[in-house]
Scaffold this motif. Sequence first.
Motif, PDB file in Angstrom:
ATOM      1  N   LEU A  29       4.408  -8.856  -3.929  1.00 15.31           N
ATOM      2  CA  LEU A  29       3.626  -7.890  -3.151  1.00 15.31           C
ATOM      3  C   LEU A  29       4.471  -7.190  -2.086  1.00 15.31           C
ATOM      4  O   LEU A  29       4.509  -5.955  -2.044  1.00 15.31           O
ATOM      5  CB  LEU A  29       2.414  -8.579  -2.523  1.00 15.31           C
ATOM      6  CG  LEU A  29       1.564  -7.696  -1.605  1.00 15.31           C
ATOM      7  CD1 LEU A  29       0.945  -6.554  -2.380  1.00 15.31           C
ATOM      8  CD2 LEU A  29       0.483  -8.528  -0.906  1.00 15.31           C
ATOM      9  N   SER A  33       5.592  -3.443  -3.151  1.00 14.53           N
ATOM     10  CA  SER A  33       4.510  -2.637  -2.577  1.00 14.53           C
ATOM     11  C   SER A  33       4.854  -2.075  -1.207  1.00 14.53           C
ATOM     12  O   SER A  33       4.074  -1.299  -0.653  1.00 14.53           O
ATOM     13  CB  SER A  33       3.234  -3.486  -2.462  1.00 14.53           C
ATOM     14  OG  SER A  33       2.872  -4.015  -3.720  1.00 14.53           O
ATOM     15  N   ILE A  37       2.913   0.779   1.064  1.00  9.43           N
ATOM     16  CA  ILE A  37       2.325   0.333   2.328  1.00  9.43           C
ATOM     17  C   ILE A  37       2.937   1.092   3.499  1.00  9.43           C
ATOM     18  O   ILE A  37       2.248   1.508   4.431  1.00  9.43           O
ATOM     19  CB  ILE A  37       2.521  -1.186   2.501  1.00  9.43           C
ATOM     20  CG1 ILE A  37       1.734  -1.945   1.426  1.00  9.43           C
ATOM     21  CG2 ILE A  37       2.081  -1.640   3.889  1.00  9.43           C
ATOM     22  CD1 ILE A  37       2.028  -3.434   1.390  1.00  9.43           C
ATOM     23  N   LEU A 259      -2.387  -4.138  -3.535  1.00  9.22           N
ATOM     24  CA  LEU A 259      -1.783  -2.946  -2.964  1.00  9.22           C
ATOM     25  C   LEU A 259      -2.838  -1.883  -2.697  1.00  9.22           C
ATOM     26  O   LEU A 259      -2.844  -1.241  -1.630  1.00  9.22           O
ATOM     27  CB  LEU A 259      -0.717  -2.407  -3.917  1.00  9.22           C
ATOM     28  CG  LEU A 259      -0.120  -1.034  -3.588  1.00  9.22           C
ATOM     29  CD1 LEU A 259       0.595  -1.069  -2.250  1.00  9.22           C
ATOM     30  CD2 LEU A 259       0.833  -0.590  -4.695  1.00  9.22           C
TER      31      LEU A 259
END
Length: 659
Positions: A29, A33, A37, A259
Amino acid sequence: MEKIKRKVIGEPLKSSQITHEKFSVFRGLPILSSDAISSVAYACEEILIVLIPVMGILSYKYLIYVTAAIIALLCILIFSYRQTIDSYPKGGGSYIVSRENLGVTPSLLAGASLTTDYILTVAVSSTAGVAAITSAFPVLLEFRVPLTLLIITIMTVGNLRGVRESAKLFSIPTYFFLFISLLMIAVGVIKYLIYGYVPIETAQVAQMQNTIGDMTLFLFLRAFAAGCTALTGIEAVSDGVANFKAPATKNAKRVLSLLFLIVVVIFGGVSYLSTIYHTTAGGDRTVISQIAGQVFGQNSLLFFVMQFATTLILIMAANTAFSDFPLLLSFIAKDGFAPRQFAKRGDRLSFSNGIILLAVAAAILVIVFKGENHLMLPLYAIGVFISFTLSQSGMVMRWIRTKAPGWKHKAFINGLGATITFITLIVISIVKFKHGAWVVIILIPSLMLLMKRIRRHYAKVARQLSLDNNYFPVFNSNAAKRFIVPVGALNEAVVKTINYAKCLSDDITAFHASTDEEETAKLQEKWDKYEMGIPLIVREVDYREVVNPLVDFIENGDFRQSKKDMVTVVIPQFNAEKWWGNALHNQTAMFLRSTLLKRRNIAVISVPFIIENDYDTQNMEKVLEEYTDKECFKCKETEKAQEKKCESEKTEQTDKNSN
């Protein structure tokens, strides 16, 4: 150098350890991601940069509408990429989808677009991270380029250490940003709605009262296109499915869902806080910095923590590119459209050549644009939306071709996504063209052309190497035994080279390109004195150049009768124990070797001579005389033993060939 490399990067990993170099959901993650983000850190600001000059204070009303439209597009993209992950579990994203469903040229367009996207991701994210630092410490503004280059260097070293090492090193900052961002959103909303906080009206906000324009469709589309930077990095998870632990597709889809949730909450939350606290855009302070200053208090501890966390997540966005770009480049290289070195894993099982290329290209961009984040953002979005459009279109073609269960509604979703992303691409290209987008519009076709040229080269090499040509080279055995030794001066390295050549052939000629009559005379005197036993050919040259005279001597018929005859050049090669020692020598052997290897039917053998640091350099002439007297020529027993050994080796080789 090798010791430094091992300390910085680590010891090499076995190929069997590749299964341990995979992401779990927890590690995947933050690594894959972080780009998406981090985009919320500047996406809201990009929308306001478009709206505020036209609409003034009304910009905050329409900011929410633009944000909602972007989140709606995000929903479509997330659904589409979940389907892509199911259909292409080995990863590759837009490039693989386009290649399988649209053809070679669209796949190259996707590959070139993603290449520019990832390079710009590193440059933009690093400069945005530095912008967060300079927002808190304006005194560092003049050092933003060196700071950005330092960040890129740190990211490069971290990723060269391998996937698992980079995941351990870079996952904590992403979770730290998520925590502090959610805290800022919660405190900001509570402070305004429950405690009735009145936002501070700055001079810039006061000036907005005098600017009241109308919202037009084109203005909305411009703002929407600018804010779509929040969607960059969405494709990273589908590109990097192969980096996940088993079950890879299931873990990748979990990361994609998380996400989506994170981007919706943080992007929506930051946009809402911007409307409450009336943040401005385009100045030395970022939107996140302005919100944190009012929510936590200017120059408070949490304010600086927020700035620090923002800096870290922007840097982590660059890490997403470091994870995905080398993998993408390996796919392109395996198809023959990029140098094959990019398909090979390095010592730490990462695609190290791709990592280094990405770092160098991003560093060049930072230097060219002087670390200005806003100058690079117009270049950023075009490559992203080209890959979005091609990926969606490729999936539509896949559903139409396979007609899998539920293919109609899946094709509709992908088709809708392709239409919206294509419209956004057109708007971005038009609006941002004069702001620098023309660079990408030229760069992407140039990269495609380069990829095709590389593939053409590999195809040409494959045709010439193929045994289907029914051509098996046959050499004149007598001509193939012709050896030539380039000689600049008579020394131990040359003696060693001649002795080695004598073990391989009886037909040996020494060649000297004379650039100095005095030095040539000394060489001829030594040659006669030590009875070298092979002829020395001297050619006078007018331009103090030694490489081409040797080539001319071989090629013009003086040394061989036909260009099909094999000739072997045996070169003495000086090498120093310490790396800096080689810089003190003219490296003639290296240049000679590189030139000869471009000629047909000329083989090159390098005989190394190591220059030891603690070697006794006194009385060098005496050392040479003693060596040649005892080891080479004066000692008849040694000479005979050497001849017998060489003759025995030749006999054994002849027997093997006859068998």
